[in-house]
Design an enzyme around this catalytic site. Structure first.
Site, mmCIF file in Angstrom:
data_model
loop_
_atom_site.group_PDB
_atom_site.id
_atom_site.type_symbol
_atom_site.label_atom_id
_atom_site.label_comp_id
_atom_site.label_asym_id
_atom_site.label_seq_id
_atom_site.Cartn_x
_atom_site.Cartn_y
_atom_site.Cartn_z
ATOM 1 N N ARG A 181 0.802 -1.231 0.000
ATOM 2 C CA ARG A 181 0.000 0.000 0.000
ATOM 3 C C ARG A 181 0.832 1.277 0.000
ATOM 4 O O ARG A 181 0.434 2.282 0.567
ATOM 5 C CB ARG A 181 -0.977 0.021 1.185
ATOM 6 C CG ARG A 181 -2.038 -1.048 1.126
ATOM 7 C CD ARG A 181 -3.001 -0.899 -0.052
ATOM 8 N NE ARG A 181 -3.867 -2.061 -0.129
ATOM 9 C CZ ARG A 181 -3.574 -3.144 -0.862
ATOM 10 N NH1 ARG A 181 -2.470 -3.190 -1.618
ATOM 11 N NH2 ARG A 181 -4.394 -4.171 -0.873
ATOM 12 N N SER A 230 -10.397 0.169 3.753
ATOM 13 C CA SER A 230 -9.735 -0.494 4.889
ATOM 14 C C SER A 230 -8.960 0.538 5.697
ATOM 15 O O SER A 230 -8.173 1.296 5.141
ATOM 16 C CB SER A 230 -8.755 -1.558 4.397
ATOM 17 O OG SER A 230 -9.461 -2.564 3.745
ATOM 18 N N GLU A 300 -3.780 2.130 7.110
ATOM 19 C CA GLU A 300 -3.640 2.185 5.647
ATOM 20 C C GLU A 300 -4.122 3.559 5.169
ATOM 21 O O GLU A 300 -3.557 4.157 4.268
ATOM 22 C CB GLU A 300 -4.480 1.071 5.011
ATOM 23 C CG GLU A 300 -4.443 1.097 3.500
ATOM 24 C CD GLU A 300 -5.218 -0.050 2.865
ATOM 25 O OE1 GLU A 300 -5.203 -1.176 3.402
ATOM 26 O OE2 GLU A 300 -5.843 0.189 1.823
HETATM 27 C C1 FAD Z 1 -15.518 1.423 -0.438
HETATM 28 C C2 FAD Z 1 -14.032 1.476 -0.604
HETATM 29 C C3 FAD Z 1 -13.340 0.354 -1.054
HETATM 30 C C4 FAD Z 1 -11.947 0.394 -1.209
HETATM 31 N N1 FAD Z 1 -11.302 -0.736 -1.639
HETATM 32 C C5 FAD Z 1 -9.966 -0.703 -1.780
HETATM 33 C C6 FAD Z 1 -9.264 -1.881 -2.211
HETATM 34 O O1 FAD Z 1 -9.831 -2.918 -2.493
HETATM 35 N N2 FAD Z 1 -7.912 -1.796 -2.338
HETATM 36 C C7 FAD Z 1 -7.226 -0.640 -2.054
HETATM 37 O O2 FAD Z 1 -5.989 -0.630 -2.189
HETATM 38 N N3 FAD Z 1 -7.875 0.466 -1.645
HETATM 39 C C8 FAD Z 1 -9.217 0.466 -1.504
HETATM 40 N N4 FAD Z 1 -9.855 1.595 -1.094
HETATM 41 C C9 FAD Z 1 -9.093 2.800 -0.744
HETATM 42 C C10 FAD Z 1 -8.919 3.802 -1.896
HETATM 43 O O3 FAD Z 1 -10.040 3.803 -2.737
HETATM 44 C C11 FAD Z 1 -7.692 3.499 -2.720
HETATM 45 O O4 FAD Z 1 -6.509 3.556 -1.955
HETATM 46 C C12 FAD Z 1 -7.571 4.496 -3.875
HETATM 47 O O5 FAD Z 1 -6.582 4.066 -4.726
HETATM 48 C C13 FAD Z 1 -7.249 5.914 -3.401
HETATM 49 O O6 FAD Z 1 -7.443 6.773 -4.516
HETATM 50 P P1 FAD Z 1 -7.908 8.271 -4.342
HETATM 51 O O7 FAD Z 1 -7.855 8.885 -5.674
HETATM 52 O O8 FAD Z 1 -9.207 8.348 -3.635
HETATM 53 O O9 FAD Z 1 -6.732 8.806 -3.429
HETATM 54 P P2 FAD Z 1 -6.835 9.859 -2.239
HETATM 55 O O10 FAD Z 1 -7.584 9.229 -1.108
HETATM 56 O O11 FAD Z 1 -7.309 11.151 -2.747
HETATM 57 O O12 FAD Z 1 -5.296 9.963 -1.847
HETATM 58 C C14 FAD Z 1 -4.619 8.862 -1.268
HETATM 59 C C15 FAD Z 1 -3.128 9.210 -1.174
HETATM 60 O O13 FAD Z 1 -2.602 9.355 -2.485
HETATM 61 C C16 FAD Z 1 -2.004 10.640 -2.655
HETATM 62 N N5 FAD Z 1 -2.279 11.085 -4.012
HETATM 63 C C17 FAD Z 1 -3.473 11.148 -4.642
HETATM 64 N N6 FAD Z 1 -3.314 11.587 -5.909
HETATM 65 C C18 FAD Z 1 -1.983 11.825 -6.064
HETATM 66 C C19 FAD Z 1 -1.180 12.299 -7.151
HETATM 67 N N7 FAD Z 1 -1.700 12.627 -8.330
HETATM 68 N N8 FAD Z 1 0.160 12.415 -6.956
HETATM 69 C C20 FAD Z 1 0.715 12.086 -5.757
HETATM 70 N N9 FAD Z 1 0.004 11.629 -4.706
HETATM 71 C C21 FAD Z 1 -1.325 11.501 -4.857
HETATM 72 C C22 FAD Z 1 -2.672 11.527 -1.603
HETATM 73 O O14 FAD Z 1 -1.851 12.620 -1.243
HETATM 74 C C23 FAD Z 1 -2.844 10.525 -0.467
HETATM 75 O O15 FAD Z 1 -1.629 10.391 0.241
HETATM 76 C C24 FAD Z 1 -11.249 1.582 -0.924
HETATM 77 C C25 FAD Z 1 -11.940 2.728 -0.498
HETATM 78 C C26 FAD Z 1 -13.324 2.672 -0.325
HETATM 79 C C27 FAD Z 1 -14.045 3.910 0.130
#
Ligand code: FAD
Length: 307
Positions: A181, A230, A300
């Site tokens: 992660r 998670s 996480e």
């Molecule tokens: C219902 C649900 C189910 C999920 N299932 C999973 C799963 O199965 N597996 C999993 O791994 N995760 C899961 N997640 C968590 C999440 O969706 C993932 O980690 C997703 O990839 C995060 O993407 P985001 O765009 O929302 O990132 P954000 O939450 O906006 O950011 C997460 C991190 O990434 C950084 N970031 C974002 N964009 C950039 C960029 N362009 N450059 C540099 N850093 C950046 C941010 O600063 C932060 O540190 C789930 C979440 C929910 C709500």
């Protein structure tokens, strides 16, 4: 230097409407908690992003790139600095060459689900595990998001990024280290996009796999309440959710935050939770895990901002 006045000065030539000042992050995080960001900047293009970063750095203003905020808790005191939302960077394209094979390229702000859809419509296999992950390409890459035994590292060919020292550059997969992660890029790196290397598959098989995953998620995850996925990383030999369940904590609440009764590694917002409620619940779980099971549960979810 931080504060909305300093940001206003530094970004004075950015068009009004593209920056929301004193913006409540509870309206943007999937968990629906979080205080105000000094500024939430809606980035229109890569060029604009480069320009804005230059200005923020000159004035030593903190910044945080985000995607869909599905894995972030912003503390109730909010974020001092500029949160950068990749609103205008959502392009996705597909190409095939006999030399390189099947590639999908996507900008950081593109929804992962749209990339999955493009793989299905071109009969490409490899991204099925991303079905139902509600983030963007940038967020998924930063987090090395994964499910069902696969992670982003298994499908990317290259990441296109804005390096804090070297400017815009492309890094091949082999040049990047990944952990559970987390993709190990220098702090302040901004991911601009990525190339995914996929294989030709059969449309019906790909769709079937995706449907199975979506049904499984619907059944196991508390999608009916705001959540951030998670909360804790799994331990090498133990699933975090099972550990929390074994400690009898399912359903426990602090204020409006509750350990989901459906999946113990999810904390849900039952309507009125604050970030402090969620963080208190996290601390309770960590302390009980350490006392009763002798293990350290690491989050996480990414926690940012001020108390
Ligand atoms: C219902 C649900 C189910 C999920 N299932 C999973 C799963 O199965 N597996 C999993 O791994 N995760 C899961 N997640 C968590 C999440 O969706 C993932 O980690 C997703 O990839 C995060 O993407 P985001 O765009 O929302 O990132 P954000 O939450 O906006 O950011 C997460 C991190 O990434 C950084 N970031 C974002 N964009 C950039 C960029 N362009 N450059 C540099 N850093 C950046 C941010 O600063 C932060 O540190 C789930 C979440 C929910 C709500």
């Amino acid at each position: 230097m931080t504060g909305k006045n300093e940001i206003k000065k530094a970004l004075s030539d950015v068009v009004a409407g593209e920056i929301l000042y004193d913006e409540p992050m509870s309206q943007h995080t999937s968990l629906a908690v979080g205080g105000n960001a000094d500024a939430l900047v809606l980035i229109k293009s890569e060029n604009q992003l480069v320009e804005i970063i230059k200005k923020l750095k000159e004035k030593e203003i903190n910044f945080l790139p985000v995607g869909n905020l599905t894995n972030i808790i912003v503390r109730d005191g909010g974020y001092r600095g500029a949160i950068l939302l990749m609103t205008g960077m959502k392009k996705i394209s597909y190409e095939y060459t006999p030399e390189v094979g099947y590639l999908i390229s996507a900008q950081a702000g593109a929804a992962l689900v749209k990339v999955v859809n493009m793989s299905v419509s071109n009969e490409l296999t490899g991204l099925e595990f991303c079905a139902g992950i509600p983030g963007t390409v940038g967020g998924a890459l930063w987090m090395n998001a994964g499910a069902y035994g696969k992670e982003m590292k298994d499908v990317i060919k290259a990441i296109y990024l804005l390096d804090p020292e070297e400017g815009i550059k492309t890094m091949k997969r082999e040049e990047i280290s990944f952990s559970y992660r987390r993709t190990l890029l220098p702090p302040d790196t901004i991911i601009l996009g990525a190339q995914f290397k996929l294989k030709k598959g059969e449309r019906e098989k790909i769709k079937k796999k995706i449907n199975e995953i979506l049904q499984w998620r619907q059944k196991k995850h508390p999608l009916e309440f705001p959540n951030a996925g998670s909360v804790f990383k799994n331990l090498p030999m133990q699933i975090a959710g099972k550990l929390i369940e074994d400690m009898g904590m399912k359903g426990m609440s602090v204020g409006g935050a509750q350990i989901s009764t459906k999946h113990a590694n999810f904390i849900v917002n039952r309507g009125s939770a604050s970030a402090s409620d969620v963080l208190e619940l996290i601390a309770l779980i960590q302390s009980k895990a350490e006392k009763e099971k002798g293990v350290k549960l690491e989050t996480e979810v990414v926690i940012v901002g001020e108390n």
